[in-house]
Design a protein around this motif. Structure first.
Motif, mmCIF file in Angstrom:
data_model
loop_
_atom_site.group_PDB
_atom_site.id
_atom_site.type_symbol
_atom_site.label_atom_id
_atom_site.label_comp_id
_atom_site.label_asym_id
_atom_site.label_seq_id
_atom_site.Cartn_x
_atom_site.Cartn_y
_atom_site.Cartn_z
ATOM 1 N N LEU A 1 0.824 -1.203 0.000
ATOM 2 C CA LEU A 1 0.000 0.000 0.000
ATOM 3 C C LEU A 1 0.861 1.257 0.000
ATOM 4 O O LEU A 1 1.986 1.245 0.503
ATOM 5 C CB LEU A 1 -0.907 0.001 1.233
ATOM 6 N N PRO A 2 0.355 2.351 -0.522
ATOM 7 C CA PRO A 2 1.091 3.621 -0.466
ATOM 8 C C PRO A 2 1.149 4.145 0.955
ATOM 9 O O PRO A 2 0.435 3.666 1.847
ATOM 10 C CB PRO A 2 0.264 4.540 -1.369
ATOM 11 N N ALA A 3 1.979 5.151 1.181
ATOM 12 C CA ALA A 3 2.160 5.692 2.535
ATOM 13 C C ALA A 3 0.888 6.315 3.072
ATOM 14 O O ALA A 3 0.628 6.278 4.283
ATOM 15 C CB ALA A 3 3.290 6.724 2.539
ATOM 16 N N VAL A 4 0.086 6.911 2.206
ATOM 17 C CA VAL A 4 -1.153 7.569 2.619
ATOM 18 C C VAL A 4 -2.263 7.195 1.643
ATOM 19 O O VAL A 4 -2.101 7.313 0.426
ATOM 20 C CB VAL A 4 -1.001 9.107 2.640
ATOM 21 N N ILE A 5 -3.389 6.717 2.172
ATOM 22 C CA ILE A 5 -4.593 6.490 1.371
ATOM 23 C C ILE A 5 -5.636 7.489 1.840
ATOM 24 O O ILE A 5 -6.047 7.477 3.005
ATOM 25 C CB ILE A 5 -5.116 5.052 1.529
ATOM 26 N N HIS A 6 -6.051 8.379 0.943
ATOM 27 C CA HIS A 6 -7.044 9.412 1.272
ATOM 28 C C HIS A 6 -8.323 9.093 0.520
ATOM 29 O O HIS A 6 -8.341 9.040 -0.720
ATOM 30 C CB HIS A 6 -6.505 10.788 0.855
ATOM 31 N N LEU A 7 -9.385 8.855 1.276
ATOM 32 C CA LEU A 7 -10.690 8.596 0.688
ATOM 33 C C LEU A 7 -11.583 9.805 0.959
ATOM 34 O O LEU A 7 -12.177 9.927 2.038
ATOM 35 C CB LEU A 7 -11.311 7.332 1.299
ATOM 36 N N PRO A 8 -11.686 10.736 0.017
ATOM 37 C CA PRO A 8 -12.508 11.937 0.235
ATOM 38 C C PRO A 8 -13.981 11.581 0.356
ATOM 39 O O PRO A 8 -14.462 10.628 -0.266
ATOM 40 C CB PRO A 8 -12.244 12.783 -1.015
ATOM 41 N N ALA A 9 -14.693 12.358 1.164
ATOM 42 C CA ALA A 9 -16.137 12.174 1.299
ATOM 43 C C ALA A 9 -16.824 12.705 0.053
ATOM 44 O O ALA A 9 -16.514 13.793 -0.418
ATOM 45 C CB ALA A 9 -16.651 12.895 2.536
ATOM 46 N N ARG A 10 -17.735 11.930 -0.485
ATOM 47 C CA ARG A 10 -18.558 12.387 -1.602
ATOM 48 C C ARG A 10 -19.992 11.963 -1.320
ATOM 49 O O ARG A 10 -20.227 10.823 -0.889
ATOM 50 C CB ARG A 10 -18.064 11.792 -2.935
ATOM 51 N N LEU A 11 -20.932 12.859 -1.523
ATOM 52 C CA LEU A 11 -22.323 12.634 -1.171
ATOM 53 C C LEU A 11 -22.831 11.331 -1.794
ATOM 54 O O LEU A 11 -22.746 11.135 -2.995
ATOM 55 C CB LEU A 11 -23.190 13.806 -1.642
ATOM 56 N N GLY A 12 -23.328 10.426 -0.942
ATOM 57 C CA GLY A 12 -23.886 9.168 -1.419
ATOM 58 C C GLY A 12 -22.861 8.122 -1.766
ATOM 59 O O GLY A 12 -23.217 7.018 -2.199
ATOM 60 N N HIS A 13 -21.561 8.441 -1.603
ATOM 61 C CA HIS A 13 -20.499 7.511 -1.976
ATOM 62 C C HIS A 13 -19.989 6.816 -0.720
ATOM 63 O O HIS A 13 -19.737 7.440 0.293
ATOM 64 C CB HIS A 13 -19.371 8.284 -2.665
ATOM 65 N N ARG A 14 -19.812 5.515 -0.776
ATOM 66 C CA ARG A 14 -19.354 4.693 0.343
ATOM 67 C C ARG A 14 -20.201 4.908 1.605
ATOM 68 O O ARG A 14 -19.670 5.243 2.671
ATOM 69 C CB ARG A 14 -17.885 4.966 0.666
ATOM 70 N N PRO A 15 -21.499 4.710 1.546
ATOM 71 C CA PRO A 15 -22.340 4.918 2.738
ATOM 72 C C PRO A 15 -21.987 3.972 3.877
ATOM 73 O O PRO A 15 -22.171 4.318 5.046
ATOM 74 C CB PRO A 15 -23.761 4.671 2.211
ATOM 75 N N GLU A 16 -21.483 2.776 3.549
ATOM 76 C CA GLU A 16 -21.124 1.836 4.616
ATOM 77 C C GLU A 16 -19.975 2.371 5.466
ATOM 78 O O GLU A 16 -19.932 2.171 6.689
ATOM 79 C CB GLU A 16 -20.764 0.460 4.026
ATOM 80 N N LEU A 17 -19.037 3.089 4.838
ATOM 81 C CA LEU A 17 -17.921 3.682 5.571
ATOM 82 C C LEU A 17 -18.439 4.744 6.538
ATOM 83 O O LEU A 17 -18.017 4.805 7.705
ATOM 84 C CB LEU A 17 -16.942 4.297 4.572
ATOM 85 N N ARG A 18 -19.354 5.572 6.069
ATOM 86 C CA ARG A 18 -19.929 6.620 6.913
ATOM 87 C C ARG A 18 -20.696 6.021 8.089
ATOM 88 O O ARG A 18 -20.636 6.517 9.220
ATOM 89 C CB ARG A 18 -20.880 7.459 6.057
ATOM 90 N N THR A 19 -21.416 4.917 7.838
ATOM 91 C CA THR A 19 -22.186 4.266 8.892
ATOM 92 C C THR A 19 -21.288 3.735 10.002
ATOM 93 O O THR A 19 -21.562 3.918 11.195
ATOM 94 C CB THR A 19 -23.031 3.114 8.305
ATOM 95 N N VAL A 20 -20.182 3.091 9.612
ATOM 96 C CA VAL A 20 -19.265 2.547 10.617
ATOM 97 C C VAL A 20 -18.634 3.676 11.435
ATOM 98 O O VAL A 20 -18.493 3.570 12.660
ATOM 99 C CB VAL A 20 -18.172 1.685 9.948
#
Length: 313
Positions: A128-147
């Motif tokens: 994996l790279p040194a930093v993984i940045h997953l930006p918030a986007r409306l309606g994207h990855r709702p399971e991540l937001r729930t956890v």
């Protein structure tokens, strides 16, 4: 177990830790030696990685730093990243919540982490790279937001069973991050051989077979048949993507599984040997010592001693 689940299980060293921090105008020094997850719950800030440009973070952004590198959080991207002896206290418990003073707009971040043991890291993690940045986007990855919401709620209002719930949610959060990177972030596959390996149907089937049943008497031919390829074609494809020949990886995974069983169970050494595919305790002991430098019994005793020290702190 599947590959991603196994990566999470293998990387654990003691309890994962998490803290929900409310801060104003504070700068956080580098913290070494942990795989870290940062989630912005309120406000905005900057992540200062050990190398590269500062990364602007806003509400809902998730950042994963898999290699234990130092990093900082700051309200101003010009803040210098300086060395510090500060770090998470061992007696702070597996979760906590803190409010820090200061001036300026409030920022609330959720920081989670696992202590690292470099000798136990799965090669997937190293890719994996040194930093993984997953930006918030409306309606994207709702399971991540729930956890994230569930985790923040448990830390703010701990109730019965909170230790188990927080640990499970942290594992789930990490799995969703890895899924996002290896599964839905197709644009990154060119940067990681393991991303390509997991996305390759043939190699993916072989890896799944190895991880689900390491004790099976796998051969290159039988794994190739599982992958739907000839023996030679499978060996070339697996080695090119995974970085090791099939049976070399199988042996490594059997011994890594055995090491986890020795640490986490009271099963006799002979039983551990059988559960990972060795027909005799003697053959298992020799293979284990070649990989880890000590006998299975000594490895278990050393792990028990470390656990006693950790629990006494």
């Amino acid at each position: 177990m599947d590959v991603l689940s196994d990566v999470v299980a293998l990387m654990r060293t003691g309890e994962p830790r998490s803290v929900r921090i409310s801060w104003r105008g504070q700068d956080f020094p580098p913290v070494q030696g942990t795989t870290s997850i940062q989630v912005v719950l309120r406000g905005a800030c900057w992540l200062l990685p050990p190398e590269g440009e500062p990364i602007a973070l806003s509400v809902g952004d998730v950042v994963f730093l898999p290699h234990g590198d130092g990093y900082g959080l700051a309200g101003d991207p010009a803040t210098p990243l300086t060395a510090s002896a500060c770090g998470a206290r061992e007696d702070a418990g597996s979760f906590t919540s803190a409010s820090l003073g200061g001036d300026g707009a409030e920022t609330v971040t959720l920081c989670c982490g696992y202590r690292l043991d470099p000798g136990r890291a799965h090669p997937l993690l190293a890719s994996l790279p040194a930093v993984i940045h997953l930006p918030a986007r409306l309606g994207h990855r709702p399971e991540l937001r729930t956890v994230v919401d569930l985790l923040a709620g448990e830390i703010d209002d701990p109730r019965m069973g909170v230790d188990t719930v927080v640990t499970s949610l942290l594992d789930t959060l990490l799995l969703y991050i890895l899924r996002a990177w290896f599964g839905t972030e197709a644009e990154h596959c060119g940067h990681s051989a393991w991303a390509a390996a997991l996305g390759d149907p043939a190699v993916g089937r072989a890896l799944d077979a190895i991880h689900r049943d390491p004790a099976h008497r796998w051969t290159v031919a039988s794994l190739g048949a599982r992958a739907g390829l000839s023996r030679a074609a499978f060996a070339r494809r697996f080695t090119g993507l995974v970085g090791q020949p099939p049976l070399t990886y199988l042996t490594w995974w059997r011994l890594a599984t055995a090491a986890r069983l020795l640490r986490e169970s009271d099963a006799p050494v002979a039983e551990v040997a059988g559960r990972v595919g060795y027909g005799s305790e003697f053959a298992f002991g020799n293979a284990f010592k070649r990989e880890y430098g000590v006998s299975p019994g000594r490895y278990r005793r050393a792990g028990c001693a470390r656990n006693r020290v950790t629990r006494s702190r």
